[in-house]
Design a protein around this motif. Structure first.
Motif, PDB file in Angstrom:
ATOM      1  N   ALA A 190       0.833  -1.207   0.000  1.00 18.00           N
ATOM      2  CA  ALA A 190       0.000   0.000   0.000  1.00 18.00           C
ATOM      3  C   ALA A 190       0.866   1.256   0.000  1.00 18.00           C
ATOM      4  CB  ALA A 190      -0.918  -0.002   1.217  1.00 18.00           C
ATOM      5  N   ALA A 191       1.984   1.229   0.730  1.00 19.55           N
ATOM      6  CA  ALA A 191       2.867   2.388   0.794  1.00 19.55           C
ATOM      7  C   ALA A 191       3.596   2.601  -0.523  1.00 19.55           C
ATOM      8  CB  ALA A 191       3.872   2.210   1.932  1.00 19.55           C
ATOM      9  N   THR A 192       3.961   1.513  -1.187  1.00 15.97           N
ATOM     10  CA  THR A 192       4.657   1.622  -2.465  1.00 15.97           C
ATOM     11  C   THR A 192       3.707   2.080  -3.564  1.00 15.97           C
ATOM     12  OG1 THR A 192       6.207  -0.117  -1.817  1.00 15.97           O
ATOM     13  CG2 THR A 192       6.024   0.359  -4.172  1.00 15.97           C
ATOM     14  N   GLN A 193       2.508   1.520  -3.566  1.00 17.58           N
ATOM     15  CA  GLN A 193       1.525   1.849  -4.598  1.00 17.58           C
ATOM     16  C   GLN A 193       0.724   3.114  -4.283  1.00 17.58           C
ATOM     17  OE1 GLN A 193       1.305   0.240  -7.363  1.00 17.58           O
ATOM     18  NE2 GLN A 193       1.561  -1.958  -7.129  1.00 17.58           N
ATOM     19  N   LEU A 194       0.750   3.529  -2.992  1.00 14.64           N
ATOM     20  CA  LEU A 194      -0.108   4.620  -2.519  1.00 14.64           C
ATOM     21  C   LEU A 194      -1.561   4.374  -2.910  1.00 14.64           C
ATOM     22  CD1 LEU A 194       2.082   7.819  -3.022  1.00 14.64           C
ATOM     23  CD2 LEU A 194       1.602   6.555  -0.914  1.00 14.64           C
ATOM     24  N   SER A 195      -1.955   3.106  -2.735  1.00  5.33           N
ATOM     25  CA  SER A 195      -3.324   2.703  -3.078  1.00  5.33           C
ATOM     26  C   SER A 195      -3.643   1.392  -2.386  1.00  5.33           C
ATOM     27  CB  SER A 195      -3.472   2.534  -4.596  1.00  5.33           C
ATOM     28  OG  SER A 195      -4.680   1.873  -4.914  1.00  5.33           O
ATOM     29  N   PHE A 196      -4.691   1.393  -1.579  1.00  6.66           N
ATOM     30  CA  PHE A 196      -5.122   0.145  -0.943  1.00  6.66           C
ATOM     31  C   PHE A 196      -5.684  -0.811  -1.989  1.00  6.66           C
ATOM     32  CE2 PHE A 196      -5.998   1.863   3.623  1.00  6.66           C
ATOM     33  CZ  PHE A 196      -4.697   2.324   3.675  1.00  6.66           C
ATOM     34  N   ARG A 197      -6.322  -0.250  -3.013  1.00  6.27           N
ATOM     35  CA  ARG A 197      -6.929  -1.097  -4.048  1.00  6.27           C
ATOM     36  C   ARG A 197      -5.853  -1.849  -4.833  1.00  6.27           C
ATOM     37  NH1 ARG A 197      -7.579  -0.461  -9.261  1.00  6.27           N
ATOM     38  NH2 ARG A 197      -6.924   1.728  -9.163  1.00  6.27           N
ATOM     39  N   ARG A 198      -4.799  -1.140  -5.248  1.00  6.17           N
ATOM     40  CA  ARG A 198      -3.743  -1.803  -6.010  1.00  6.17           C
ATOM     41  C   ARG A 198      -2.964  -2.775  -5.135  1.00  6.17           C
ATOM     42  NH1 ARG A 198      -3.410   3.366  -8.574  1.00  6.17           N
ATOM     43  NH2 ARG A 198      -1.718   4.053  -7.196  1.00  6.17           N
ATOM     44  N   ALA A 199      -2.792  -2.426  -3.868  1.00 11.20           N
ATOM     45  CA  ALA A 199      -2.138  -3.362  -2.943  1.00 11.20           C
ATOM     46  C   ALA A 199      -2.964  -4.639  -2.806  1.00 11.20           C
ATOM     47  CB  ALA A 199      -1.955  -2.709  -1.578  1.00 11.20           C
ATOM     48  N   ALA A 200      -4.274  -4.475  -2.743  1.00 10.74           N
ATOM     49  CA  ALA A 200      -5.162  -5.644  -2.638  1.00 10.74           C
ATOM     50  C   ALA A 200      -5.034  -6.523  -3.871  1.00 10.74           C
ATOM     51  CB  ALA A 200      -6.606  -5.183  -2.461  1.00 10.74           C
ATOM     52  N   ARG A 201      -4.941  -5.902  -5.063  1.00 13.52           N
ATOM     53  CA  ARG A 201      -4.775  -6.669  -6.293  1.00 13.52           C
ATOM     54  C   ARG A 201      -3.457  -7.438  -6.281  1.00 13.52           C
ATOM     55  NH1 ARG A 201      -2.894  -3.266 -11.155  1.00 13.52           N
ATOM     56  NH2 ARG A 201      -1.079  -3.446  -9.781  1.00 13.52           N
ATOM     57  N   ASP A 202      -2.389  -6.788  -5.863  1.00 11.52           N
ATOM     58  CA  ASP A 202      -1.071  -7.428  -5.858  1.00 11.52           C
ATOM     59  C   ASP A 202      -1.031  -8.629  -4.929  1.00 11.52           C
ATOM     60  OD1 ASP A 202      -0.271  -5.505  -7.611  1.00 11.52           O
ATOM     61  OD2 ASP A 202       1.024  -4.423  -6.204  1.00 11.52           O
ATOM     62  N   LEU A 203      -1.748  -8.535  -3.804  1.00 16.26           N
ATOM     63  CA  LEU A 203      -1.689  -9.588  -2.792  1.00 16.26           C
ATOM     64  C   LEU A 203      -2.892 -10.527  -2.850  1.00 16.26           C
ATOM     65  CD1 LEU A 203      -0.416  -7.433   0.231  1.00 16.26           C
ATOM     66  CD2 LEU A 203       0.918  -8.973  -1.236  1.00 16.26           C
ATOM     67  N   SER A 204      -3.758 -10.346  -3.848  1.00 14.25           N
ATOM     68  CA  SER A 204      -4.965 -11.170  -3.995  1.00 14.25           C
ATOM     69  C   SER A 204      -5.831 -11.121  -2.735  1.00 14.25           C
ATOM     70  CB  SER A 204      -4.583 -12.625  -4.327  1.00 14.25           C
ATOM     71  OG  SER A 204      -3.892 -12.697  -5.544  1.00 14.25           O
ATOM     72  N   LEU A 205      -6.004  -9.915  -2.211  1.00  6.95           N
ATOM     73  CA  LEU A 205      -6.851  -9.686  -1.049  1.00  6.95           C
ATOM     74  C   LEU A 205      -7.902  -8.632  -1.404  1.00  6.95           C
ATOM     75  CD1 LEU A 205      -4.085  -9.448   1.718  1.00  6.95           C
ATOM     76  CD2 LEU A 205      -5.607 -11.386   1.306  1.00  6.95           C
ATOM     77  N   SER A 206      -8.776  -8.348  -0.465  1.00  5.71           N
ATOM     78  CA  SER A 206      -9.745  -7.279  -0.665  1.00  5.71           C
ATOM     79  C   SER A 206      -9.172  -5.979  -0.102  1.00  5.71           C
ATOM     80  CB  SER A 206     -11.061  -7.605   0.043  1.00  5.71           C
ATOM     81  OG  SER A 206     -10.865  -7.614   1.452  1.00  5.71           O
ATOM     82  N   PRO A 207      -9.591  -4.822  -0.635  1.00  8.93           N
ATOM     83  CA  PRO A 207      -9.126  -3.551  -0.063  1.00  8.93           C
ATOM     84  C   PRO A 207      -9.429  -3.432   1.425  1.00  8.93           C
ATOM     85  CG  PRO A 207     -10.134  -3.181  -2.212  1.00  8.93           C
ATOM     86  CD  PRO A 207     -10.402  -4.621  -1.856  1.00  8.93           C
ATOM     87  N   SER A 208     -10.562  -3.973   1.859  1.00 11.90           N
ATOM     88  CA  SER A 208     -10.893  -3.898   3.287  1.00 11.90           C
ATOM     89  C   SER A 208      -9.911  -4.718   4.120  1.00 11.90           C
ATOM     90  CB  SER A 208     -12.327  -4.383   3.529  1.00 11.90           C
ATOM     91  OG  SER A 208     -12.478  -5.736   3.144  1.00 11.90           O
ATOM     92  N   ALA A 209      -9.418  -5.838   3.570  1.00 17.30           N
ATOM     93  CA  ALA A 209      -8.431  -6.645   4.300  1.00 17.30           C
ATOM     94  C   ALA A 209      -7.117  -5.872   4.434  1.00 17.30           C
ATOM     95  CB  ALA A 209      -8.193  -7.966   3.580  1.00 17.30           C
ATOM     96  N   ILE A 210      -6.715  -5.164   3.379  1.00 17.28           N
ATOM     97  CA  ILE A 210      -5.510  -4.330   3.440  1.00 17.28           C
ATOM     98  C   ILE A 210      -5.692  -3.255   4.497  1.00 17.28           C
ATOM     99  CG2 ILE A 210      -4.076  -2.694   2.173  1.00 17.28           C
ATOM    100  CD1 ILE A 210      -3.637  -5.520   1.232  1.00 17.28           C
ATOM    101  N   SER A 211      -6.837  -2.581   4.470  1.00 15.09           N
ATOM    102  CA  SER A 211      -7.114  -1.519   5.432  1.00 15.09           C
ATOM    103  C   SER A 211      -7.078  -2.059   6.860  1.00 15.09           C
ATOM    104  CB  SER A 211      -8.479  -0.900   5.127  1.00 15.09           C
ATOM    105  OG  SER A 211      -8.773   0.133   6.048  1.00 15.09           O
ATOM    106  N   HIS A 212      -7.618  -3.259   7.070  1.00 16.78           N
ATOM    107  CA  HIS A 212      -7.638  -3.864   8.405  1.00 16.78           C
ATOM    108  C   HIS A 212      -6.222  -4.140   8.900  1.00 16.78           C
ATOM    109  CE1 HIS A 212      -8.968  -6.402  11.736  1.00 16.78           C
ATOM    110  NE2 HIS A 212      -8.099  -7.314  11.328  1.00 16.78           N
TER     111      HIS A 212
END
Length: 307
Positions: free
Chosen positions: A26-48
């Motif tokens: 998320a810090a590298t992408q500056l996006s929870f959505r893109r981080a979720a895509r990279d890790l095959s998770l949901s944005p809410s899981a990244i936020s949690h």
């Protein structure tokens, strides 16, 4: 009497690896959505995960906006140290994986499901004949292969996801071709506009495929008789063969499917002007690996045969 203070243990201050990975992405992408895509998770899981880190440290790592996020000063400092630590872990894991591969008689391939059935499986007897001592392990999946955390040696994927250390070689350009059972084609399906009277069969992992195809055909407002959603390409093509509707298949690879032209036909010639490229993906560091060279030649020949 001895007292044990758990807070003195250094391990108590190390967050879970999942949280660190979520933060780094998320810090590298500056996006929870893109981080979720990279890790095959949901944005809410990244936020949690990130919220858990902030609660543990008692600081804010991100400033959250309505459309974007940015790092706080604490987040910037933490990212530098977490990135370095993860890079060290990644290199250690690569060393272990490299040692295993060097003495292995196996080759692990991660491939798109339809590419596996249409291209790789028909060519498998030839591979075995040429390479009796090399065992193939093929995973048919739409998920992007994680070369750092898995045993994958070769991946076959759409598109060129940016990733350092990987080599992308174009294999074939594929375009969406409408296919259906002969009886459906004979029922009055002669032009793309006739799809208004049909059921469109969708792949759940590619929800924009039919809308994009219809736009290319000049029919963005077309409303079909119905929709059928399925979670795999084999199921989608089987449904089309059973006369349940019209599916989009990969041309030219679909022509190598058993029964094409009999159980499954293309009712009209239209295909979009633009297609998608399927790439063969390998680690740059394995350029001289004999197993990779063998697999590359075999896959390229198999694509030529299937096309």
């Amino acid at each position: 009497m001895n007292e044990i203070h758990l807070s003195d243990s250094p391990l108590r201050t190390i967050p879970p690896l999942a949280a660190l990975l979520a933060f780094e992405r998320a810090a590298t992408q500056l996006s929870f959505r893109r981080a979720a895509r990279d890790l095959s998770l949901s944005p809410s899981a990244i936020s949690h995960q990130i919220r858990g880190l902030e609660q543990q440290f008692g600081v804010k790592l991100f400033i959250r906006g309505t459309r974007a996020v940015r790092l706080t000063a604490e987040g910037e400092r933490y990212l530098a140290k977490v990135s370095a630590a993860l890079a060290t872990l990644e290199e250690a894991s690569r060393d272990m994986t490299r040692q295993r591969r060097d003495g292995s008689g196996e080759l692990w391939i991660s491939s798109l499901p339809f590419f596996t059935s249409a291209v790789l499986l028909p060519a498998l007897p030839e591979f075995r004949r040429r390479n009796p001592a090399l065992t193939l392990r093929i995973e048919a999946t739409h998920q992007y292969a994680d070369f750092n955390a898995s045993r994958v040696d070769v991946a076959i994927r759409y598109g060129r996801e940016h990733s350092a250390g990987l080599k992308f070689e174009p294999l074939v350009e594929v375009k969406g071709m409408a296919v259906c059972a002969p009886a459906v084609a004979r029922s009055g399906l002669r032009h793309p506009a006739d799809l208004a009277g049909q059921v469109l069969i969708h792949l759940t992992t590619q929800p924009r495929a039919w809308p994009a195809w219809l736009r290319e055909a000049g029919l963005p407002q077309l409303v079909p008789r119905g929709h059928l959603w399925l979670d795999s390409v084999p199921a989608m093509l089987e449904a089309a063969e059973q006369g349940l509707g019209v599916a989009l298949a990969m041309a030219p690879l679909i022509r190598s499917r058993a029964g094409f032209g009999k159980k499954l036909v293309a009712p009209f010639d239209f295909t979009p002007a633009r297609g998608e490229t399927i790439y063969l993906v390998t680690r740059s560091e394995q350029a001289r690996d004999r197993r990779i060279a063998v697999a590359r030649r075999w896959i390229i020949e198999a694509v030529g045969t299937a096309s």
